[in-house]
Structure formats: structure tokens, C-alpha cells
Design an enzyme around this catalytic site. Structure first.
Site, PDB file in Angstrom:
ATOM      1  N   ASP A 159       0.812  -1.223   0.000  1.00 33.89           N
ATOM      2  CA  ASP A 159       0.000   0.000   0.000  1.00 33.89           C
ATOM      3  C   ASP A 159       0.849   1.279   0.000  1.00 33.89           C
ATOM      4  OD1 ASP A 159       0.715  -0.837   2.586  1.00 33.89           O
ATOM      5  OD2 ASP A 159      -0.998   0.142   3.531  1.00 33.89           O
ATOM      6  N   HIS A 160       2.178   1.111  -0.053  1.00 35.97           N
ATOM      7  CA  HIS A 160       3.066   2.281  -0.122  1.00 35.97           C
ATOM      8  C   HIS A 160       3.936   2.262  -1.386  1.00 35.97           C
ATOM      9  CE1 HIS A 160       2.253   3.488   4.117  1.00 35.97           C
ATOM     10  NE2 HIS A 160       1.819   2.239   4.112  1.00 35.97           N
TER      11      HIS A 160
HETATM   12 ZN   LIG Z   1       2.959  -0.939   6.373  1.00 36.68          ZN
END
Ligand SMILES: [Zn+2]
Length: 296
Positions: free
Chosen positions: A59-60
Site C-alpha cells: 500500500d506504499h
Molecule cells: Zn505498512
């Protein structure tokens, strides 16, 4: 650019922020779909020269190979510098290789160690440092800080005085310029920041006194607030924070403002997260996509 945790939803995308400092654009983290928000906000994303990636979680990072591919597709030729974990370069290059993606400009990957604090970028007008946080995989937060006494261009000056690139270089040295035989005093075009502002991005982390230490005295602190207090057990297990943890960091570190984000997909309504944070630290805002926050 994205304020959610774990996976994109119809309500929000995953973590990404664009920081504008003296006209320089810095992208922090790049969750899936970041390029969509960059386009929706009409950000000049080809001007991003620095990308900081806090850790390898999907998610990054999932938006990064695609964003850079789009930059190339749209004709970018200037180089790009990326700081992140040691696995990042292989992830991005392998994705390009397996998908037959050609990137026609230089992309330089720099490994940023999460063992202790590091100086990431030391430029003329600002400094970026990183600090380790407390998460399931090696993770770094970042502090972006203005340097003292640096002159920056007033918003209207470029247009009003028809300034060239060379004029701006001279003005930045603190000198006056001459246009058509007329002296334009430096102070007409340039200003000193009233104080050195400091922004901290605390990445993914459980509550940690080390984070408190690293973000002390910031004007604006972004701290993740994935869970409500009722889900404290999951927060502890996954090494994430509740919004009340985030507010405690803001309070203990004596920051001016707190911005919370990285919200779990399980909440449709963020008002409880906000409430629990403001009970500890009043000057709190909720991160929203497409929204600009002034650091003052
Ligand atoms: Zn994380």
C-alpha cells in the site's frame, strides 16, 4: 494523494503525499493509483525530482512502477532520484522488465537504511532526514526542514518583473538585478521565510518514543491513525497506531498541527477516529485526498 491503508477502495486510495517546498516537488510513498490523484489534482508531476519510499508494503509502493512508466510515456527526459528500502529497485525494475515497459530517462535508486537517522537530501534551501519507526518490516519516516535565511521568490515576482532563470539565480544570492537599465531591488522579488518550517511524515508505526523524539517541534506532523481505540488489539498485532496514539505523539513532541491518515478500510465514518484524536490533541485534521495543507 491517498489517505487509506491496505487496499484502495471507492472511498480512498492508499498512502501517498506530494510536498511542495520552494517550488520543488517531493513525492512520499506511492500506493496504487497515486498517478490518478496526481492527474486529478493537476499536479505538475513531471516536476517531481525526489521520491521517498518509507517501506516495502504494497500500500506504499504498488503505484511506483506505473507512475514512472507514465512519466516516460508522457515524454519525461530528466532524471529522477528515489530513496527507499534495498528491495525497492529490484521490485520496480523487475516489474518493468516483466511487463515490457521502457523508461526513457535515468532513474537513480538510493538505499535508505532504517537502522538509525540519516541525512537523505541536503540541498541549498532544505534538508530531508529519515528516522526509523516501529513497524513489521524495516520502515522510515521523513522530516523535511527549511534552512535558515534562504531567500525564496515571492509568488507574483516572476510574472511582474518578467524574470529569467539567470535573474532568479542572481536574486537567490541576495543581489539586486538590472532590467532595461533599471535596478530592481532584491526585496521586491524575494522574501525570507518567517521561520524555518518543518514537516514530518511518520510513516507506518506503532506508538514509539523514538518517533516522538524524531518529530519534536515540527510545524506539521503527519502520523498514521489506522485504528479506533476499540480495535487496539489489531493495532498492536499489526504494529499500527490508533488515532489516540497519533495524538499522544503530537502532544509529547510539541508539534503545532497534527494530520492523521492511513485509515483502515473497516471504517466508513471517520468521525470516531477524529474524536479520539482531538480528545488528546486539539489541533488535528483528517487527511483527505485532493486536499492541500499549508505548513505554517
Ligand atoms: Zn505498512
Amino acid at each position: 494523494m491517498g489517505c487509506g491503508a491496505a487496499a484502495p477502495t471507492p472511498y480512498f486510495l492508499t498512502t501517498s503525499q506530494l510536498v511542495n517546498i520552494h517550488g520543488q516537488l517531493i513525492l512520499i510513498d506511492c500506493g496504487e493509483g497515486t498517478q490518478l490523484t496526481l492527474r486529478q489534482t493537476k499536479a505538475k508531476f513531471q516536476k517531481i525530482n525526489i521520491i521517498l519510499i518509507s517501506h516495502m508494503h504494497a500500500d506504499h509502493t504498488m503505484g511506483l512502477p506505473g507512475l514512472i512508466a507514465t512519466m516516460s510515456l508522457l515524454g519525461r527526459r530528466t532524471s529522477l532520484n528515489i530513496w527507499g528500502p534495498k528491495e525497492l529497485e529490484e521490485f520496480v525494475r523487475r516489474t518493468w522488465y516483466l511487463t515490457g515497459t521502457h523508461v526513457d530517462f535515468e532513474v537513480k535508486f538510493h538505499v535508505n537504511s532504517s537502522i538509525g537517522p540519516n541525512v537523505v537530501v541536503d540541498s541549498e534551501s532544505f534538508m530531508i532526514t529519515s528516522f526509523p519507526t516501529k513497524h513489521r518490516v524495516p520502515t522510515c519516516g521523513f522530516v523535511i526542514e527549511e534552512k535558515e535565511g534562504v531567500l525564496s521568490l515571492k509568488g507574483h515576482a516572476r510574472k511582474d518583473y518578467n524574470l529569467s532563470h539567470l535573474d532568479i539565480q542572481i536574486l537567490k544570492r541576495g543581489e539586486d538585478i538590472v532590467k532595461k537599465g533599471e535596478v530592481i531591488p532584491n526585496m521586491f522579488c524575494m522574501e525570507k521565510p518567517p521561520k524555518c518550517r518543518k514537516y514530518a511524515f511518520a510513516a507506518d508505526t506503532a506508538f514509539s518514543p523514538k518517533v516522538v523524539e524524531a518529530v519534536k517541534g515540527c510545524n506539521l506532523l503527519y502520523h498514521e491513525a489506522t485504528f479506533e481505540t476499540k480495535d487496539l488489539d489489531i493495532a498492536k498485532k499489526t504494529l499500527h497506531s490508533t488515532s489516540s496514539d497519533a495524538a499522544r505523539v503530537a502532544k509529547d513532541a510539541g508539534v503545532n498541527q497534527l494530520l492523521i491518515g492511513h485509515f483502515s478500510n473497516r471504517y466508513r465514518d471517520l468521525s470516531q477516529l477524529f474524536l479520539e484524536a482531538t480528545e488528546v490533541f486539539t489541533n488535528t485534521s483528517i487527511a483527505k485526498e485532493n486536499k492541500t495543507y499549508l505548513i505554517e
